[in-house]
Each structure stands twice: as structure tokens, then as C-alpha cells.
Design a protein around this motif. Structure first.
Motif, short mmCIF file in Angstrom:
data_model
loop_
_atom_site.label_atom_id
_atom_site.label_comp_id
_atom_site.label_asym_id
_atom_site.label_seq_id
_atom_site.Cartn_x
_atom_site.Cartn_y
_atom_site.Cartn_z
N ARG A 81 0.86 -1.19 0.00
CA ARG A 81 0.00 0.00 0.00
C ARG A 81 0.89 1.25 0.00
N VAL A 82 0.85 1.98 -1.09
CA VAL A 82 1.72 3.13 -1.25
C VAL A 82 1.36 4.23 -0.26
N ASP A 83 0.06 4.43 0.02
CA ASP A 83 -0.34 5.47 0.96
C ASP A 83 0.17 5.16 2.37
N VAL A 84 0.16 3.89 2.75
CA VAL A 84 0.67 3.50 4.06
C VAL A 84 2.18 3.66 4.11
N LEU A 85 2.86 3.33 3.00
CA LEU A 85 4.31 3.49 2.95
C LEU A 85 4.68 4.97 3.08
N GLN A 86 3.90 5.87 2.47
CA GLN A 86 4.16 7.30 2.62
C GLN A 86 3.99 7.74 4.08
N ALA A 108 4.39 5.87 6.67
CA ALA A 108 5.52 5.31 7.41
C ALA A 108 6.78 6.12 7.16
N LEU A 109 6.95 6.62 5.93
CA LEU A 109 8.11 7.43 5.58
C LEU A 109 8.09 8.75 6.37
N THR A 110 6.93 9.34 6.50
CA THR A 110 6.81 10.57 7.28
C THR A 110 7.19 10.33 8.73
N ALA A 111 6.73 9.21 9.29
CA ALA A 111 7.08 8.88 10.67
C ALA A 111 8.59 8.61 10.80
N LEU A 112 9.18 8.00 9.79
CA LEU A 112 10.61 7.70 9.81
C LEU A 112 11.43 8.99 9.89
N VAL A 113 11.13 9.95 9.02
CA VAL A 113 11.94 11.17 8.99
C VAL A 113 11.62 12.08 10.17
N THR A 131 8.96 -1.11 10.26
CA THR A 131 8.29 -1.21 11.56
C THR A 131 7.07 -0.29 11.57
N GLU A 132 7.26 0.93 11.06
CA GLU A 132 6.14 1.87 10.97
C GLU A 132 5.09 1.38 9.98
N TYR A 133 5.54 0.84 8.86
CA TYR A 133 4.59 0.33 7.86
C TYR A 133 3.77 -0.82 8.44
N GLY A 134 4.45 -1.76 9.08
CA GLY A 134 3.74 -2.90 9.65
C GLY A 134 2.77 -2.51 10.74
N ALA A 135 3.16 -1.54 11.58
CA ALA A 135 2.27 -1.11 12.66
C ALA A 135 0.98 -0.52 12.11
N ARG A 136 1.04 0.11 10.95
CA ARG A 136 -0.16 0.69 10.34
C ARG A 136 -1.02 -0.36 9.66
N GLY A 137 -0.46 -1.54 9.48
CA GLY A 137 -1.23 -2.62 8.89
C GLY A 137 -1.61 -3.70 9.89
N GLY A 138 -1.46 -3.41 11.16
CA GLY A 138 -1.85 -4.36 12.20
C GLY A 138 -0.76 -5.30 12.62
N GLN A 139 0.48 -5.11 12.11
CA GLN A 139 1.58 -5.97 12.52
C GLN A 139 2.05 -5.57 13.92
N PRO A 140 2.41 -6.54 14.77
CA PRO A 140 2.92 -6.19 16.10
C PRO A 140 4.23 -5.42 15.97
N ALA A 141 4.39 -4.39 16.79
CA ALA A 141 5.59 -3.56 16.73
C ALA A 141 6.01 -3.17 18.14
N SER A 142 7.28 -3.35 18.42
CA SER A 142 7.79 -2.95 19.73
C SER A 142 7.96 -1.43 19.77
N VAL A 167 13.48 -11.97 3.77
CA VAL A 167 12.94 -11.86 5.12
C VAL A 167 11.57 -11.22 5.03
N ARG A 168 10.86 -11.19 6.14
CA ARG A 168 9.57 -10.51 6.20
C ARG A 168 9.78 -9.11 6.79
N LEU A 169 9.29 -8.11 6.06
CA LEU A 169 9.34 -6.72 6.52
C LEU A 169 7.95 -6.13 6.43
N GLY A 170 7.36 -5.79 7.57
CA GLY A 170 6.05 -5.16 7.57
C GLY A 170 4.98 -5.99 6.90
N GLY A 171 5.10 -7.32 6.96
CA GLY A 171 4.13 -8.20 6.33
C GLY A 171 4.42 -8.50 4.87
N LEU A 172 5.50 -7.95 4.33
CA LEU A 172 5.89 -8.19 2.94
C LEU A 172 7.15 -9.05 2.89
#
Length: 456
Positions: free
Chosen positions: A47-52, A54-59, A158-169, A363-368
Motif C-alpha cells: 500500500r503506497v499510501d501507508v508506505l508514505q 511510514a516514511l513521514t514517521a521515519l523522517v 516497523t512503521e509500515y507494519g504497525a499501520r497494517g496491524g503488525q505487532p511492533a515494539s 525476510v519478512r518486513l512489515g508483512g511483505l
């Protein structure tokens, strides 16, 4: 991704290393030599919108990724833009073959940065289909290092996965870059800083940068054009290296560094010279999770006499690394005296990078599903830069060299010389460096003898 100017938060200082990198960029702003790149092939419903988001949260978390570096009358400074200023650059590539994707990923990583106007980070998504894409994250070295590139990829997904329901520390806080610059300046002005400077001046006394004989005259202006040659060692060599080093209380990197110095000596660098060994300056817990230029190149001396053995050289490398790390906080850019290094050698422990397993396989990253796309990068920074990569399978060396100075065949021969000296060091470490025969095969020797006798 293009970082467009947002609301700046005032002019901020740079570290000594960043100032040197800024100057290098001004000398050749079109070069990609200092671009640090990590690319991954992503498979799954991305999902490109979710990746964007996550990118905002990263920076937002890592402020250097949203920083610009304009020049002033007093030198370069840093401006921090809003997190929303960093946008994902989506490039559609329908029907692209794997080779095309690799080429496009390489080109995306090589695009020059506009440090003043646009910053030093971009993320490019090459989307072949809705479930197959390559994500290229590129930074200028002024905001990043090898560890940082993997940290930002980890944190992004980590940010991408958290927005898709993936567990995140919960992410640990990271140090602001202003604090790092302040700590560096405080150290330089302290008694410990003075002792570190004295140590490095003693190491460098009477020595110049190692210079390999070149295939062409050195051009009057440095060009930063380069290429890569890899030297792979057999798994049995890696096993013997680990055993030999452990048996003598040495590290495998010190063993490889010592034989590398011996190869430089046998290849024409002379009896005494300096190389740089980049080392991390992540000395506190809050810096170990931060994206930034946490690197200092440690001056490392090599001296050879007719009786110097391979083990002497390896032991000296170990001792210098041990003593040098105690003074690694002092920026060697402040030593002055001209160019310290034209050759560097460093260790990258690929099996301990922040995205566990990515270097060796999917590997698995954010469900991908994510797989490394190992694009060429950082070519031409110095005459020769060497990364020794260590993972669970063993060791390999990545040799990046300036193509305006060296032919590929010359660098390949140097790799063979290093291999030969390494082999001898494992069989007979007390052999004098000058006594090691460098003709690898009997037929090569027979050919040389035939030339000498005039036979055809």
C-alpha cells in the motif's frame, strides 16, 4: 522521494566529518561517490499510501533525513524541514524484466543529491505490479553510514507494519544530531581530546598516505569515478582464518587487515605508509539506534623491514586497532597536514546489521517479503576503499577503486596478491613478507622463465 523545503528550524552546526563531506560535494556536486544505498525487492500487496505515512514517521524520528545543508559566509549549516516535506517517489515500471529493475535501481541510487535545496535522502519505489516492486533508499554520506542505512529500512517497515496491524515494539528514543555535534566539540576541547590528538599525531609522524602505482597519471582534479571488484574467500579459508586468529588471541579483521597492508607493500606502496580504518562512533545506547554519520577513520600505520613477518604485520594491525579505538572520538579531519588517506579498509559485520537475515536471503518486513538488491555504490571515494563483509557463510572483500587511475586487471591482480599473502599467513605466519612468492601457478613461472630465455 524528493525532500522539498519546509519550515526550517534555524541554522545548526555540522560535525567535523560532515563539513569535510560537504566540501567534497561542493567540489563535484554531480558525483554519486558518497551515495549510500540500500535497495530491496518487495513482494506482496504493498500500500503506497501507508508506505508514505511510514516514511513521514521515519523522517520525524531521524531528523537528519529531513535536513538540508546550505552554505553561508561562515561555512555550511544544517536546516531541518518538516517531516511532510519528504515524499515517496513512485515510478511505474510495468513489464520490466529483472535486469531492467536492477538497472533502474542502480540509477536511482546514483542520482546526485542537491544538499542545499533538497536534502540528503530519497526513497524511490519502482513498481512493476501492485505486488512486485523495488524500494531504493539512498542517502548522502553526510547524513548516514552503513549501519544507518539498515536502521532506516528497519524503522520504515516497523512503521509500515504497525499501520497494517503488525505487532511492533516501542521504539527507543534516539539522540538528536545537535547533541552529537556538541559532544564532539566538548571532547575535542577537553584533556582527553588533547591526548587523542597527540596519539594520532604520533601514529602519523613521518608517514604519508599509501599510494599504489597507477596505470595512468593522476589527473589534476579529482573525478570520483569508480568501479567495484569483489574478492571471495573459500569457506575453508574462512574457517582456517577464524581458527588461526582465535588461537593467537587476534581478531579475523586484524588478520585480514595485516595481510592487506602486506599486499599494499608488495604492490609498490613502499616500506611505510598510512591507511584509514573507518570505525563507528556510536558509543552510547541512544546513538546506536540513530541514523547519522557516526564514523571516524582511524589512521593505521604500516612499516616494513626485510625481516618483517606476516605475523608481525598482523599483530601490529591488532595493536593499532585496539589503541586507536580508545581515541576514535577525535575527528581526524582536525589533524590538518594535508591528505591523510588515499586507501581505506573497514569491516562490515553483515550478520549483525539491524535487519536480521536480509543480507543472506528473503525476510519478512512489515508483512511483505523483502529480498536484498545488491546495487553498486560508493565507488571512487578514494584511490581504493575496501569493505570486508562478514556473515555466517564467511568473508568477502569489496574493492572499490578510481577508474581514472586503475584498470580492472590491476585491481584483480592486487586481489590475487592479497589472497596469496593470506594463504601463506595461514600456513606459515612467521614467513617474512618479502619472502612470499607471488607467482601463483607453475605455468606462470614457466612462462616468465621462457620470456627471460628468449624462448617462444
Amino acid at each position: 522521494m524528493t525532500a522539498t523545503p519546509g519550515t526550517a528550524t534555524g541554522a545548526r552546526p555540522l560535525s567535523a566529518g560532515q563539513e569535510a563531506l560537504w566540501l567534497a560535494h561542493q567540489l563535484d556536486p554531480e558525483s554519486s561517490a558518497y551515495n549510500v544505498v540500500l535497495a530491496v525487492r518487495l513482494r506482496g500487496a504493498l500500500r503506497v499510501d501507508v508506505l508514505q505515512d511510514a516514511l513521514t514517521a521515519l523522517v520525524a524520528r531521524h531528523e537528519l533525513l529531513r535536513s538540508r545543508f546550505p552554505g553561508t559566509d561562515d561555512g555550511p549549516v544544517r536546516h531541518v524541514d518538516a517531516p511532510e516535506s519528504v515524499r515517496l517517489d513512485v515510478r511505474e515500471t510495468p513489464g520490466a524484466a529483472d535486469a531492467d529493475l536492477f538497472r533502474l535501481a542502480t540509477l536511482a541510487g546514483e542520482e546526485p543529491f542537491r544538499l542545499t535545496a533538497q536534502g540528503a535522502f530519497r526513497a524511490v519505489l519502482l513498481r512493476r505490479t501492485a505486488e512486485d516492486a523495488v524500494l531504493v533508499t539512498a542517502t548522502h554520506h553526510i547524513v548516514s553510514d552503513a549501519t544507518s542505512q539498515w536502521l532506516l529500512m528497519r524503522d520504515l517497515f516497523t512503521e509500515y507494519g504497525a499501520r497494517g496491524g503488525q505487532p511492533a515494539s516501542r521504539s527507543a528514543p534516539v539522540v538528536g544530531w545537535d547533541e552529537q555535534v556538541r559532544a564532539e566539540r566538548d571532547f575535542v576541547g577537553s584533556g582527553r581530546g588533547a591526548r587523542a590528538a597527540a596519539h594520532w599525531r604520533e601514529v602519523c609522524a613521518g608517514l604519508r598516505a599509501a599510494v599504489l602505482p597507477t596505470d595512468r597519471p593522476r589527473p589534476p582534479h579529482r573525478t570520483l569515478r569508480g568501479a567495484t571488484h569483489e574478492v571471495g574467500w573459500h569457506p575453508d579459508t574462512a574457517r582456517r582464518l577464524r581458527e588461526a586468529a582465535a588461537g593467537r588471541g587476534l581478531t579475523p579483521f586484524a588478520w585480514l587487515l595485516g595481510t592487506f597492508q602486506a599486499a599494499l607493500h608488495r604492490s609498490g606502496c613502499g616500506d611505510g605508509f598510512l591507511i584509514g580504518c573507518p570505525a563507528t562512533t556510536r558509543f552510547t545506547p541512544d546513538t546506536r539506534q540513530a541514523v547519522g554519520y557516526y564514523v571516524n577513520a582511524l589512521p593505521t600505520a604500516a612499516r616494513f623491514a626485510p625481516t618483517t613477518t606476516l605475523l608481525d604485520t598482523i599483530g601490529s594491525a591488532q595493536d593499532q586497532l585496539r589503541r586507536g579505538l580508545a581515541h576514535a572520538r577525535y575527528p581526524v579531519e582536525l589533524l590538518g597536514g594535508g591528505e591523510l588517506f588515499r586507501i581505506s579498509c573497514t569491516l562490515v559485520a553483515a550478520d549483525r546489521l539491524p535487519v536480521e537475515g536480509l543480507y543472506e536471503g528473503p525476510v519478512r518486513l512489515g508483512g511483505l517479503s523483502a529480498e536484498l538488491v545488491d546495487v553498486p555504490q560508493q565507488e571512487g571515494q578514494l584511490d581504493l576503499t575496501v569493505e570486508i563483509l562478514q556473515d555466517s557463510r564467511g568473508f568477502k572483500a569489496v574493492l572499490r577503486y578510481r577508474t581514472d587511475l586503475f584498470d580492472a586487471a590491476t585491481v584483480e591482480r592486487f586481489g590475487e596478491t592479497w589472497q596469496c599473502l593470506l594463504d601463506v599467513s595461514l600456513d606459515a605466519p612467521d614467513t617474512a613478507v618479502s619472502d612470499v612468492g607471488l607467482v601463483a601457478h607453475d605455468e606462470d613461472l614457466a612462462f616468465l622463465l621462457a620470456l627471460g630465455s628468449g624462448a617462444s
